[in-house]
Design a protein around this motif. Structure first.
Motif, mmCIF file in Angstrom:
data_model
loop_
_atom_site.group_PDB
_atom_site.id
_atom_site.type_symbol
_atom_site.label_atom_id
_atom_site.label_comp_id
_atom_site.label_asym_id
_atom_site.label_seq_id
_atom_site.Cartn_x
_atom_site.Cartn_y
_atom_site.Cartn_z
ATOM 1 N N ILE A 143 4.683 -5.541 0.244
ATOM 2 C CA ILE A 143 5.948 -6.278 0.330
ATOM 3 C C ILE A 143 7.070 -5.571 -0.436
ATOM 4 N N PRO A 144 6.839 -5.100 -1.684
ATOM 5 C CA PRO A 144 7.920 -4.364 -2.370
ATOM 6 C C PRO A 144 8.377 -3.122 -1.615
ATOM 7 N N ILE A 145 7.443 -2.382 -1.029
ATOM 8 C CA ILE A 145 7.827 -1.179 -0.288
ATOM 9 C C ILE A 145 8.602 -1.542 0.970
ATOM 10 N N ALA A 146 8.153 -2.582 1.692
ATOM 11 C CA ALA A 146 8.879 -3.022 2.886
ATOM 12 C C ALA A 146 10.296 -3.446 2.529
ATOM 13 N N ARG A 147 10.446 -4.137 1.423
ATOM 14 C CA ARG A 147 11.774 -4.583 0.990
ATOM 15 C C ARG A 147 12.651 -3.391 0.587
ATOM 16 N N PHE A 148 12.056 -2.413 -0.109
ATOM 17 C CA PHE A 148 12.806 -1.230 -0.529
ATOM 18 C C PHE A 148 13.223 -0.376 0.662
ATOM 19 N N GLN A 204 13.522 6.985 9.574
ATOM 20 C CA GLN A 204 13.541 7.503 8.210
ATOM 21 C C GLN A 204 12.380 6.944 7.393
ATOM 22 N N THR A 205 12.094 5.645 7.569
ATOM 23 C CA THR A 205 10.962 5.043 6.876
ATOM 24 C C THR A 205 9.658 5.694 7.303
ATOM 25 N N LEU A 206 9.516 5.950 8.590
ATOM 26 C CA LEU A 206 8.297 6.575 9.088
ATOM 27 C C LEU A 206 8.165 8.021 8.616
ATOM 28 N N THR A 207 9.289 8.687 8.374
ATOM 29 C CA THR A 207 9.250 10.038 7.817
ATOM 30 C C THR A 207 8.696 10.019 6.396
ATOM 31 N N VAL A 208 9.089 9.016 5.634
ATOM 32 C CA VAL A 208 8.516 8.854 4.288
ATOM 33 C C VAL A 208 7.006 8.669 4.387
ATOM 34 N N ALA A 257 4.985 9.659 6.789
ATOM 35 C CA ALA A 257 4.351 10.906 7.225
ATOM 36 C C ALA A 257 4.179 11.878 6.061
ATOM 37 N N THR A 258 5.180 11.971 5.222
ATOM 38 C CA THR A 258 5.102 12.858 4.055
ATOM 39 C C THR A 258 3.963 12.440 3.132
ATOM 40 N N LEU A 259 3.817 11.147 2.936
ATOM 41 C CA LEU A 259 2.733 10.641 2.082
ATOM 42 C C LEU A 259 1.362 10.914 2.698
ATOM 43 N N TRP A 260 1.252 10.823 4.016
ATOM 44 C CA TRP A 260 -0.012 11.163 4.668
ATOM 45 C C TRP A 260 -0.383 12.616 4.389
ATOM 46 N N ALA A 261 0.598 13.502 4.452
ATOM 47 C CA ALA A 261 0.334 14.924 4.202
ATOM 48 C C ALA A 261 -0.182 15.136 2.785
ATOM 49 N N VAL A 296 1.049 1.439 4.305
ATOM 50 C CA VAL A 296 1.936 0.273 4.243
ATOM 51 C C VAL A 296 3.394 0.653 4.489
ATOM 52 N N SER A 297 3.731 1.929 4.374
ATOM 53 C CA SER A 297 5.073 2.381 4.749
ATOM 54 C C SER A 297 5.221 2.451 6.265
ATOM 55 N N TYR A 298 4.077 2.647 6.929
ATOM 56 C CA TYR A 298 4.096 2.827 8.380
ATOM 57 C C TYR A 298 4.046 1.523 9.171
ATOM 58 N N THR A 299 3.084 0.642 8.860
ATOM 59 C CA THR A 299 2.765 -0.450 9.782
ATOM 60 C C THR A 299 3.900 -1.445 10.031
#
Length: 433
Positions: A294-299, A307-311, A313-317, A349-352
């Motif tokens: 929830i905090p990440i979704a809100r941020f 742009q959110t999905l790019t963040v 993707a970077t974390l997956w790498a 949780v950044s992706y879904t």
């Protein structure tokens, strides 16, 4: 003072339709059962039923074959007057309960595949209907947070299920009972839907304006709905990147537990991580997902969906790179894995929520089920490709198995490039309005 503090805490939560909270509770109960089996199934069927890792990968991947059919039917059913969102979800829960019982008595590859085919059908029916129902009940500006809430319920259920499943396995070793518990959870979810969820699908006047004919007792909206959706360039571009994301997620559920148990050694023991250690690692993964969702979704709400999905993707790498590091760094494998599991949780949780919100935002109201069905089909494709590919890597020598995670990390370059293109498309469309 106590009342004031409680009021302040409640005000932090988004103000949602009561049915969303009921659905979230139902999803928690359903995923509680799924958590019992999700990460232990590959280990059980390889180590105790004595299927090969490749067979388990094929069996798990077979769920995506029936999942494709289920998602096509689920999207069409969700947008039909006869079925709608609620009846489709009820059908899904019933099929999934039967699938869990089949897996509970599985003793060979054919029955394992049959159980997974049924489970894939049940899950395929479920996702378009439930995602459409959430979108129906939520205003666009709150949609990303609402999807975060229901994903929070999913993750919390899975997390508690993983913990309880680990305790049950550690004390009794009764793997088959996990699938019986999963079946019971689907029956409970069926009851929640039947008694507490009302139908949200209302055929819009826009259908008449678009001259889309819908028979009163039709099971499907005519194929023009799918043609319309698949002619949307925004959706087509997103499909490409979404399949890759779901392939990544499938590696967490199918390949990583086997990799940790077979190749990642605890110090000089020459033995892979134990089931208890793997359970603890995935519990840590789920805790991070639950706490940060929830905090990440809100941020991230301040950014566009690409742009959110790019963040993400970077974390997956980064996370995949740390899994690869467990094979090339001679010490601290457990610490590398702990760090990787935390990062991969945040990547998930950044992706879904953003992925679902993006599709719901671009979908016409009367085609919301079909659009979200196509979004869910990406999961079917990802889970069809991911487990067999991961199983093939696990059956290879250690060098190839470890390099597999580096290859996944490098593939993120393709994901970021597609997302940048999608961002430009969405901005051009907004500018032209």
């Amino acid at each position: 003072m106590k009342f004031s503090n409680r009021t302040r805490w409640l005000s932090w939560l988004p103000q949602l339709n009561p049915q969303v909270w009921i659905l979230a509770m139902g999803r928690f109960l359903s995923d509680l059962g799924s958590g019992f089996t999700l990460f232990y199934a590959p280990i059980f069927f390889v180590n105790q039923v004595h299927l090969s890792a490749t067979q388990v990968g094929i069996g798990l991947g077979s769920a995506s074959i029936s999942g494709v059919l289920g998602r096509i039917l689920g999207g069409s059913f969700a947008d039909s007057r006869f079925w709608g969102r609620r009846r489709t979800m009820l059908l899904s829960a019933a099929v999934s309960a039967i699938a869990s019982l089949v897996l509970a008595v599985t003793s060979d590859f054919s029955s394992f595949t049959a159980g997974n085919l049924l489970m894939g059908l049940g899950m395929g029916l479920y996702w378009p209907a439930t995602e459409a129902l959430v979108a129906d009940l939520t205003a666009p500006e709150h949609r990303q947070e609402t999807y975060a809430i229901v994903r929070f319920a999913d993750n919390l259920g899975l997390g508690v299920g993983i913990i309880l499943g680990g305790i049950l396995i550690g004390t009794t070793g009764a793997y088959r009972s996990l699938f019986v518990i999963d079946a019971i959870s689907f029956v409970v979810f069926f009851g929640v839907i039947y008694f507490a969820i009302s139908e949200t699908y209302r055929p819009a006047e826009e259908i008449k304006n678009k001259k889309v004919k819908v028979k009163n007792k039709a099971f499907f909206i005519l194929p023009i709905s799918w043609t319309t959706a698949l002619s949307d360039r925004r959706l087509l571009v997103f499909i490409c990147v979404n399949i890759i994301f779901t392939t990544y997620i499938s590696q967490l559920h199918s390949t990583l537990p086997l990799y940790l148990s077979k190749f990642v050694q605890m110090g000089n023991s020459k033995v892979g991580f134990s089931t208890t250690t793997i359970s603890a690692l995935f519990t840590w993964h789920m805790i991070i997902a639950i706490v940060t969702l929830i905090p990440i979704a809100r941020f991230l709400k301040r950014f566009s969906h690409p742009q959110t999905l790019t963040v993400s993707a970077t974390l997956w790498a980064v996370g995949f790179s740390f899994i690869w590091a467990t094979a090339i760094v001679p010490v601290g494998q457990l610490y590398w894995t702990i760090l990787a599991m935390g990062i991969l949780a945040i990547a998930t949780v950044s992706y879904t929520p953003s992925a679902s919100a993006l599709v719901a935002d671009i979908a016409p109201v009367y085609l919301r089920g079909v659009y979200l069905s196509i979004n869910s089909l990406c999961w079917a494709v990802g889970y069809a490709v991911g487990p067999p590919l991961g199983g093939w890597a696990i059956d290879r020598p250690p060098t190839i198995a470890s390099s597999f995670w580096l290859a996944l990390a490098l593939s993120v370059v393709i994901v970021v490039a597609i997302l940048q293109y999608l961002d430009r498309i969405l901005k051009n469309i907004d500018t032209s309005k």
